[in-house]
Write an enzyme that holds these catalytic residues in place. Sequence first.
Site, PDB file in Angstrom:
ATOM      1  N   THR A 154      32.837 -21.936 -22.280  1.00  0.00           N
ATOM      2  CA  THR A 154      34.040 -21.488 -21.369  1.00  0.00           C
ATOM      3  C   THR A 154      35.364 -22.321 -22.142  1.00  0.00           C
ATOM      4  O   THR A 154      35.388 -23.323 -22.581  1.00  0.00           O
ATOM      5  CB  THR A 154      34.029 -22.177 -19.806  1.00  0.00           C
ATOM      6  OG1 THR A 154      32.815 -21.612 -19.555  1.00  0.00           O
ATOM      7  CG2 THR A 154      35.375 -21.906 -19.428  1.00  0.00           C
ATOM      8  N   ARG A 266      38.263  -7.026  13.383  1.00  0.00           N
ATOM      9  CA  ARG A 266      37.514  -5.853  13.504  1.00  0.00           C
ATOM     10  C   ARG A 266      36.548  -5.667  14.796  1.00  0.00           C
ATOM     11  O   ARG A 266      36.110  -6.636  15.143  1.00  0.00           O
ATOM     12  CB  ARG A 266      36.549  -5.890  12.070  1.00  0.00           C
ATOM     13  CG  ARG A 266      35.724  -4.659  12.272  1.00  0.00           C
ATOM     14  CD  ARG A 266      36.238  -3.413  11.779  1.00  0.00           C
ATOM     15  NE  ARG A 266      35.053  -2.339  11.758  1.00  0.00           N
ATOM     16  CZ  ARG A 266      35.702  -1.243  11.342  1.00  0.00           C
ATOM     17  NH1 ARG A 266      36.790  -0.692  11.285  1.00  0.00           N
ATOM     18  NH2 ARG A 266      34.507  -0.419  11.101  1.00  0.00           N
ATOM     19  N   HIS A 336      31.847  -7.564   6.252  1.00  0.00           N
ATOM     20  CA  HIS A 336      32.913  -6.653   6.186  1.00  0.00           C
ATOM     21  C   HIS A 336      32.353  -5.141   5.672  1.00  0.00           C
ATOM     22  O   HIS A 336      33.056  -4.258   5.906  1.00  0.00           O
ATOM     23  CB  HIS A 336      33.362  -7.184   4.575  1.00  0.00           C
ATOM     24  CG  HIS A 336      34.449  -8.233   4.833  1.00  0.00           C
ATOM     25  ND1 HIS A 336      33.954  -9.599   4.858  1.00  0.00           N
ATOM     26  CD2 HIS A 336      35.907  -8.220   4.847  1.00  0.00           C
ATOM     27  CE1 HIS A 336      34.897 -10.385   4.809  1.00  0.00           C
ATOM     28  NE2 HIS A 336      36.252  -9.453   5.056  1.00  0.00           N
ATOM     29  N   GLU A 361      25.734 -25.026 -15.804  1.00  0.00           N
ATOM     30  CA  GLU A 361      25.260 -26.316 -16.088  1.00  0.00           C
ATOM     31  C   GLU A 361      23.861 -26.708 -15.812  1.00  0.00           C
ATOM     32  O   GLU A 361      23.250 -27.800 -15.186  1.00  0.00           O
ATOM     33  CB  GLU A 361      26.116 -27.375 -14.795  1.00  0.00           C
ATOM     34  CG  GLU A 361      27.581 -27.260 -15.133  1.00  0.00           C
ATOM     35  CD  GLU A 361      28.242 -27.816 -16.458  1.00  0.00           C
ATOM     36  OE1 GLU A 361      27.113 -28.352 -17.220  1.00  0.00           O
ATOM     37  OE2 GLU A 361      29.310 -28.129 -16.205  1.00  0.00           O
TER      38      GLU A 361
END
Length: 384
Positions: A154, A266, A336, A361
């Site tokens: 990274t 919702r 959702h 890791e």
Amino acid sequence: MVDIVARFVDEQVRPTASDLEHHDTYPERLIEQMRELGIFGLVIPTEYDGAGASTDCYARVTMELARGWMSLAGAVGGHSVVAKLLTLFGTEDQKRRYLPNMATGEVRATMALTEPGGGSDLQAMRTVARREGAGEDPGEDSGYVVDGAKMWITNAERSQLVALLCKTDPSAEPRHRGISILLCEKGPGFTVSRSLPKLGYKGVESCELSFDGYRVDADQLLGGVEGQGFAQMMKGLELGRIQVAGRAVGVAMAALNDSLAYAQQRESFGKPIWRHQSIGNYLADMATGIAAAKMLTLDAAQRSDDGQRCDLEAGMAKLFASEVCMDVTLKAVRIHGGYGYSTEFDVERYFRDAPLMIVGEGTNEIQRNVIVGQLVARGGLERW
């Protein structure tokens, strides 16, 4: 500091993260703001111009960053492990050479462990550093020549310093006694060969590194003594695993927050969906898992701050928090419904980011090996 970072996340990160992530754009402006906030110097002692913050503070800051966008937490993760390695094991010259500039973020650092064919088996690495120019007088040693490759590094393109785990004595038995860490700056023979495409964790690069006759001075050997690198890196990874656990908690918290808001807004069958038992149970289980993961993470951080060995605790935190994160983000997609599968909602990003913590890791399978080994060595868990 945690409150400052939380405001930064709410005001600057969350409004822009989705667009940056979907375009896989490096967040230059956000990284610069992180530098100004002092995040890159959190774990660096004040005598080297860092913040000297506790591991607990660092873990909480990580949670906040990941709550906004996990990639930002990744941008500081390897950097902080290298800072910890230098603080614990570096020579005084190495500390003064690197830590003040790392504290400001002017110098970015990362670590290079994983190899194309090695994965989590670090002792099986093939990257070799051969001594060159050693005379009878140790002062005549001109350094090392490095050959090999590393994967999934990274921030490799933007880091000026790489803590390279390599073999300085390939014939050593047991193998870990032949492993050292070299502090490598970019130069001839050191190539960032390609950036690897990923499911999630976008915006920051994960690269393959190649070393072909790369030369590094002898004084760049961490601590100045060969054969200490494996133990040094395992200590550094205690912080790394606490950080990954913090990332997992932050992503899971974002998924829970979004799901709670959506479940109240919702409606189906004439009532908010959280009132349906199946959805309510999801939310209750998500919150309970996150709370437990956070406590495990902060417990490991506290042990680190107390100067205790915490490889067991950091391993448990990383294992549990990452599995919770995977479960929570999947439940967020379920809550959702069809919108959870849409790129217009952040929950699909959380779900794509979650697997990184399971394999990063050290895979969770490796974490279980670490945990059981320490359980046997310690004679079980401590009494509470």
